[in-house]
Scaffold this motif. Sequence first.
Motif, PDB file in Angstrom:
ATOM      1  N   LEU A  75      -9.395  -8.511  -1.914  1.00  0.00           N
ATOM      2  CA  LEU A  75      -9.972  -7.859  -3.089  1.00  0.00           C
ATOM      3  C   LEU A  75     -10.629  -8.927  -3.953  1.00  0.00           C
ATOM      4  O   LEU A  75     -10.471 -10.127  -3.703  1.00  0.00           O
ATOM      5  CB  LEU A  75      -8.871  -7.156  -3.904  1.00  0.00           C
ATOM      6  CG  LEU A  75      -8.042  -6.088  -3.202  1.00  0.00           C
ATOM      7  CD1 LEU A  75      -6.847  -5.719  -4.068  1.00  0.00           C
ATOM      8  CD2 LEU A  75      -8.879  -4.869  -2.901  1.00  0.00           C
ATOM      9  N   ALA A  76     -11.342  -8.487  -4.968  1.00  0.00           N
ATOM     10  CA  ALA A  76     -11.873  -9.438  -5.941  1.00  0.00           C
ATOM     11  C   ALA A  76     -10.695 -10.140  -6.612  1.00  0.00           C
ATOM     12  O   ALA A  76      -9.576  -9.625  -6.636  1.00  0.00           O
ATOM     13  CB  ALA A  76     -12.713  -8.700  -6.975  1.00  0.00           C
ATOM     14  N   ARG A  77     -10.929 -11.324  -7.170  1.00  0.00           N
ATOM     15  CA  ARG A  77      -9.830 -12.116  -7.726  1.00  0.00           C
ATOM     16  C   ARG A  77      -9.024 -11.346  -8.763  1.00  0.00           C
ATOM     17  O   ARG A  77      -7.804 -11.342  -8.739  1.00  0.00           O
ATOM     18  CB  ARG A  77     -10.367 -13.401  -8.344  1.00  0.00           C
ATOM     19  CG  ARG A  77     -10.762 -14.410  -7.328  1.00  0.00           C
ATOM     20  CD  ARG A  77     -11.204 -15.687  -7.980  1.00  0.00           C
ATOM     21  NE  ARG A  77     -11.541 -16.647  -6.941  1.00  0.00           N
ATOM     22  CZ  ARG A  77     -11.654 -17.923  -7.130  1.00  0.00           C
ATOM     23  NH1 ARG A  77     -11.483 -18.425  -8.341  1.00  0.00           N
ATOM     24  NH2 ARG A  77     -11.969 -18.720  -6.142  1.00  0.00           N
ATOM     25  N   ALA A  78      -9.702 -10.727  -9.694  1.00  0.00           N
ATOM     26  CA  ALA A  78      -9.003 -10.002 -10.754  1.00  0.00           C
ATOM     27  C   ALA A  78      -8.209  -8.833 -10.184  1.00  0.00           C
ATOM     28  O   ALA A  78      -7.043  -8.606 -10.559  1.00  0.00           O
ATOM     29  CB  ALA A  78      -9.989  -9.503 -11.796  1.00  0.00           C
ATOM     30  N   GLU A  79      -8.808  -8.101  -9.264  1.00  0.00           N
ATOM     31  CA  GLU A  79      -8.108  -6.961  -8.658  1.00  0.00           C
ATOM     32  C   GLU A  79      -6.909  -7.421  -7.829  1.00  0.00           C
ATOM     33  O   GLU A  79      -5.854  -6.779  -7.841  1.00  0.00           O
ATOM     34  CB  GLU A  79      -9.075  -6.164  -7.794  1.00  0.00           C
ATOM     35  CG  GLU A  79     -10.143  -5.447  -8.588  1.00  0.00           C
ATOM     36  CD  GLU A  79     -11.199  -4.817  -7.697  1.00  0.00           C
ATOM     37  OE1 GLU A  79     -11.153  -5.026  -6.466  1.00  0.00           O
ATOM     38  OE2 GLU A  79     -12.062  -4.119  -8.239  1.00  0.00           O
ATOM     39  N   ALA A  80      -7.069  -8.515  -7.104  1.00  0.00           N
ATOM     40  CA  ALA A  80      -5.961  -9.042  -6.304  1.00  0.00           C
ATOM     41  C   ALA A  80      -4.812  -9.485  -7.206  1.00  0.00           C
ATOM     42  O   ALA A  80      -3.640  -9.242  -6.896  1.00  0.00           O
ATOM     43  CB  ALA A  80      -6.435 -10.202  -5.438  1.00  0.00           C
ATOM     44  N   SER A  81      -5.139 -10.114  -8.320  1.00  0.00           N
ATOM     45  CA  SER A  81      -4.100 -10.548  -9.259  1.00  0.00           C
ATOM     46  C   SER A  81      -3.353  -9.367  -9.851  1.00  0.00           C
ATOM     47  O   SER A  81      -2.120  -9.369  -9.938  1.00  0.00           O
ATOM     48  CB  SER A  81      -4.708 -11.380 -10.386  1.00  0.00           C
ATOM     49  OG  SER A  81      -5.231 -12.568  -9.876  1.00  0.00           O
ATOM     50  N   VAL A  82      -4.090  -8.339 -10.247  1.00  0.00           N
ATOM     51  CA  VAL A  82      -3.456  -7.158 -10.831  1.00  0.00           C
ATOM     52  C   VAL A  82      -2.609  -6.438  -9.777  1.00  0.00           C
ATOM     53  O   VAL A  82      -1.466  -6.042 -10.052  1.00  0.00           O
ATOM     54  CB  VAL A  82      -4.514  -6.212 -11.439  1.00  0.00           C
ATOM     55  CG1 VAL A  82      -3.900  -4.878 -11.809  1.00  0.00           C
ATOM     56  CG2 VAL A  82      -5.155  -6.853 -12.648  1.00  0.00           C
ATOM     57  N   ALA A  83      -3.126  -6.271  -8.581  1.00  0.00           N
ATOM     58  CA  ALA A  83      -2.379  -5.584  -7.520  1.00  0.00           C
ATOM     59  C   ALA A  83      -1.099  -6.353  -7.171  1.00  0.00           C
ATOM     60  O   ALA A  83      -0.032  -5.749  -7.009  1.00  0.00           O
ATOM     61  CB  ALA A  83      -3.251  -5.412  -6.284  1.00  0.00           C
ATOM     62  N   ALA A  84      -1.208  -7.665  -7.060  1.00  0.00           N
ATOM     63  CA  ALA A  84      -0.029  -8.474  -6.735  1.00  0.00           C
ATOM     64  C   ALA A  84       0.991  -8.418  -7.863  1.00  0.00           C
ATOM     65  O   ALA A  84       2.203  -8.305  -7.614  1.00  0.00           O
ATOM     66  CB  ALA A  84      -0.444  -9.917  -6.460  1.00  0.00           C
ATOM     67  N   THR A  85       0.526  -8.478  -9.106  1.00  0.00           N
ATOM     68  CA  THR A  85       1.437  -8.438 -10.243  1.00  0.00           C
ATOM     69  C   THR A  85       2.142  -7.089 -10.338  1.00  0.00           C
ATOM     70  O   THR A  85       3.348  -7.020 -10.604  1.00  0.00           O
ATOM     71  CB  THR A  85       0.683  -8.736 -11.549  1.00  0.00           C
ATOM     72  OG1 THR A  85       0.058 -10.021 -11.430  1.00  0.00           O
ATOM     73  CG2 THR A  85       1.616  -8.745 -12.731  1.00  0.00           C
ATOM     74  N   LEU A  86       1.412  -6.019 -10.122  1.00  0.00           N
ATOM     75  CA  LEU A  86       2.039  -4.699 -10.164  1.00  0.00           C
ATOM     76  C   LEU A  86       3.069  -4.534  -9.050  1.00  0.00           C
ATOM     77  O   LEU A  86       4.105  -3.900  -9.243  1.00  0.00           O
ATOM     78  CB  LEU A  86       0.980  -3.608 -10.076  1.00  0.00           C
ATOM     79  CG  LEU A  86       0.132  -3.420 -11.332  1.00  0.00           C
ATOM     80  CD1 LEU A  86      -0.983  -2.412 -11.074  1.00  0.00           C
ATOM     81  CD2 LEU A  86       0.987  -2.982 -12.496  1.00  0.00           C
ATOM     82  N   SER A  87       2.789  -5.098  -7.889  1.00  0.00           N
ATOM     83  CA  SER A  87       3.738  -4.984  -6.781  1.00  0.00           C
ATOM     84  C   SER A  87       4.982  -5.845  -7.007  1.00  0.00           C
ATOM     85  O   SER A  87       6.009  -5.629  -6.363  1.00  0.00           O
ATOM     86  CB  SER A  87       3.071  -5.361  -5.462  1.00  0.00           C
ATOM     87  OG  SER A  87       2.780  -6.748  -5.436  1.00  0.00           O
ATOM     88  N   SER A  88       4.904  -6.797  -7.935  1.00  0.00           N
ATOM     89  CA  SER A  88       6.037  -7.695  -8.165  1.00  0.00           C
ATOM     90  C   SER A  88       7.272  -6.941  -8.643  1.00  0.00           C
ATOM     91  O   SER A  88       8.397  -7.344  -8.341  1.00  0.00           O
ATOM     92  CB  SER A  88       5.672  -8.779  -9.175  1.00  0.00           C
ATOM     93  OG  SER A  88       5.517  -8.239 -10.475  1.00  0.00           O
ATOM     94  N   PHE A  89       7.089  -5.858  -9.386  1.00  0.00           N
ATOM     95  CA  PHE A  89       8.243  -5.091  -9.867  1.00  0.00           C
ATOM     96  C   PHE A  89       9.013  -4.484  -8.691  1.00  0.00           C
ATOM     97  O   PHE A  89      10.250  -4.523  -8.669  1.00  0.00           O
ATOM     98  CB  PHE A  89       7.788  -4.003 -10.845  1.00  0.00           C
ATOM     99  CG  PHE A  89       7.127  -4.560 -12.062  1.00  0.00           C
ATOM    100  CD1 PHE A  89       7.868  -5.199 -13.041  1.00  0.00           C
ATOM    101  CD2 PHE A  89       5.753  -4.469 -12.224  1.00  0.00           C
ATOM    102  CE1 PHE A  89       7.262  -5.724 -14.174  1.00  0.00           C
ATOM    103  CE2 PHE A  89       5.137  -4.987 -13.349  1.00  0.00           C
ATOM    104  CZ  PHE A  89       5.894  -5.619 -14.332  1.00  0.00           C
TER     105      PHE A  89
END
Length: 101
Positions: free
Chosen positions: A43-57
């Motif tokens: 994904l784009a950098r920002a989208e990848a960061s948000v997706a990874a962060t959301l999955s962290s929970f």
Amino acid sequence: MASKPSASPTYRLAVAGRALAAIPVNYVLTSIIVGLAARHLPLARAEASVAATLSSFLIFAVIAIAIFHARSAARMWMWMTGATLLLGGALALSIQMGGRL
């Protein structure tokens, strides 16, 4: 009135060891997994960061459940240490190579 029997020191130590694994060590392992996911999601950098962060929970919760579900504390610690070292090495290698895939 009879008093309740107190938990044995061995049991208390086992619970304390699992709590140590479930909170700070789990946080480190989850951070490494999220870092790897953010670097390697297509994904784009920002989208990848948000997706990874959301999955962290979810990742944190699943690992915490697995820690308290494990039959053996020694096996759980070996798993946590091995996963942290292996994935930490993969993240370090990924950072060292530079760029994203």
